[in-house]
Design an enzyme around this catalytic site. Sequence first.
Site, PDB file in Angstrom:
ATOM      1  N   ASP A 219      33.333  32.933  39.308  1.00 13.55           N
ATOM      2  CA  ASP A 219      32.367  32.334  38.384  1.00 13.55           C
ATOM      3  C   ASP A 219      33.098  31.979  37.095  1.00 13.55           C
ATOM      4  O   ASP A 219      33.890  32.773  36.582  1.00 13.55           O
ATOM      5  CB  ASP A 219      31.248  33.321  38.062  1.00 13.55           C
ATOM      6  CG  ASP A 219      30.314  33.541  39.236  1.00 13.55           C
ATOM      7  OD1 ASP A 219      30.643  33.066  40.343  1.00 13.55           O
ATOM      8  OD2 ASP A 219      29.277  34.206  39.061  1.00 13.55           O
ATOM      9  N   HIS A 290      37.614  35.931  44.288  1.00 14.54           N
ATOM     10  CA  HIS A 290      37.700  35.882  45.744  1.00 14.54           C
ATOM     11  C   HIS A 290      38.722  34.831  46.176  1.00 14.54           C
ATOM     12  O   HIS A 290      39.255  34.076  45.351  1.00 14.54           O
ATOM     13  CB  HIS A 290      36.327  35.562  46.338  1.00 14.54           C
ATOM     14  CG  HIS A 290      35.264  36.564  45.989  1.00 14.54           C
ATOM     15  ND1 HIS A 290      34.657  37.381  46.923  1.00 14.54           N
ATOM     16  CD2 HIS A 290      34.683  36.891  44.800  1.00 14.54           C
ATOM     17  CE1 HIS A 290      33.766  38.161  46.332  1.00 14.54           C
ATOM     18  NE2 HIS A 290      33.756  37.863  45.039  1.00 14.54           N
ATOM     19  N   SER A 406      38.920  36.362  31.952  1.00 18.89           N
ATOM     20  CA  SER A 406      40.270  35.798  31.914  1.00 18.89           C
ATOM     21  C   SER A 406      40.272  34.455  32.630  1.00 18.89           C
ATOM     22  O   SER A 406      39.293  33.719  32.559  1.00 18.89           O
ATOM     23  CB  SER A 406      41.276  36.771  32.537  1.00 18.89           C
ATOM     24  OG  SER A 406      42.592  36.360  32.242  1.00 18.89           O
TER      25      SER A 406
END
Length: 466
Positions: A219, A290, A406
Site C-alpha cells: 500500500d 508482498h 518507507s
Amino acid sequence: MAVYLMPKNRLFPNPNPKQWTTRWTIVQRTIYGSRHQQQQQSTSSHQHQHQHQQTASGKSRSKFRRKWSWKAGAGWTILSVLDWWLLAAGGWLTWRGVFLRWTPISICMVVAAKWHLHNRELDKKGLPRTAAKWQAKVYCSLPLRVMSRAWGWMADRKVPKPARPVLYGLYSHTFGVKMEEAATADYKDYRSLGEFFTRPLREDARPIDSNTCMVSPCDGRILHFGAANSSQIEQVKGVSYSLEAFLGPPTWCKKDAPEMVEKVKRKPSPDSVLYQCVIYLAPGDYHRFHSPTVWKPELRRHFAGELLSVSPKIAGWMPGLFCLNERAVYIGKWKHGFFSYTAVGATNVGSVEIFMDEKLKTNQWVGLACGSHKKKKKETPYDELELPKDQFLGKGELVGQFRMGSTIVLIFEAPKEFKFNLFPGQRVRVGEKLGTFEGTEDEQEEDPEEVKRIIESLCDSEVTAL
C-alpha cells in the site's frame, strides 16, 4: 547634535515634589564632547547679534541643519536604547553572547544567503530545486540513525492496556488508519506501537488480481514509474540516481556491455526494456509488503547507508536519495528476465524485516565500532548473501515488513509492450494491477508451476549461451 529623552527630575538633583512633576523634556548634547558645547555657548551671543545679516541661503542652510540635527538626534536616541539593551541587559558582547548569539545568527545568515543563491542559479537553468553538495552533507550529518534507533526502542516498549485505545486511536485519526481492514480491530490486542504498525490484515482485505502478471507489492503512493533507458534513472521527476550505485556492481552476470542497463538484462533482444516503479509507504499505510509476481530471488545485498527521510518532498530535493539510504536489495529473475526487489530504509524506521532472510539485520550502529570497520565499509559497501537455489516467491506472497513507513523500489525487465496503468501520485494497494501488455486483453490466470519452469529454462538458456 544628539537628542536624549529623560525625566525632568533627572536634570535637577533636588526637585520640589510639590512644584515639579516627572515630565519628559528634550536635552540637546553634541557628540563631540563638552568642550564643543562650551564653544557653542560662548559664540551664541555673537551669533544672535549678527542674525539679521544672514542671507536667504544661510537661513535655508540653518533650517536644513536644524532639521538634520533633529533626525540624527532621534536616531541616536534609538541606538542608545538598543545599545543599552544589547550590551547591558542582553549581554551580547560577552564571550557567551558572542558564541551563543552572534555566531549562530551569522551562520544562519550565511547559510540562508547560499541557499538562496543556489536556488536562484537552478531557476535560471530551468532545473528543479535540489540540494547542493554542502546541503546534502549537512543533512547526512544529522543524528538520524540514533533517532531512528531510539524510535525503534520506544516502539517495542509495552503500552499499558488502558492507554492503548487513546494512543492508537489518536494515531489512527491523525494518519487515516482503517482499522476495519485489520485482522484484529481491537486496539487493546496490540502490545506495543511496533505491533500496531505491522498489524496484519484480513485475508479478504487485499484480493490479488489474477488477470495480470504484475501487481502492487504494498500500500502506498506512486512516486515514479517508467522505462530505465540509461545508467541514470529517475527517483522522481527531474531527480535521478545511479543504477549501478543502487544495485551495486553486476557481478551476478558475465555480460560485457558498456552500459549498466544492458549488463543487467537477461535477454539480449532489443525488444527487452528495463522498467522501474517506486512506491512510498506513508505512516498510516499497511506496513507489510508482498511479492508482486512469481519470481526467483538469487542474491541479497544489504547496503548499510544513511536513514534519510524518503517522503515525496525529500525525494524531490535530494538527488541520489535511494543510493544513500540503507536498503536490502534482492536480485533474481522472473519469466521475462531480470528482476530486483528493494526495501529502502528511512528516518524512524526501527528495522526492516524480511521473513525469508533471518540473517538480515538493519538499523545497526555503523562506523562507530572501530577504524577497521570503516575501512571495510569503504572496500565493500554492502554485505552479500546467496539465497537457496530452490526458493521462489509467489504473486501476493508475504515478503516482510517495515517498522514504520518507507519505500519499495521495483526494477525489472519486460518486453517493450509492457505499459504501466498508473499516474504519478496515485494511491495503490496490495494486489492491484500495476501494468499490462499493450494490445492484449485481460491476461489469463497464470499457473505458478508453469511460470517456475519458464524461469528455470531461462536460467538454463543463459548458462548455455555463456
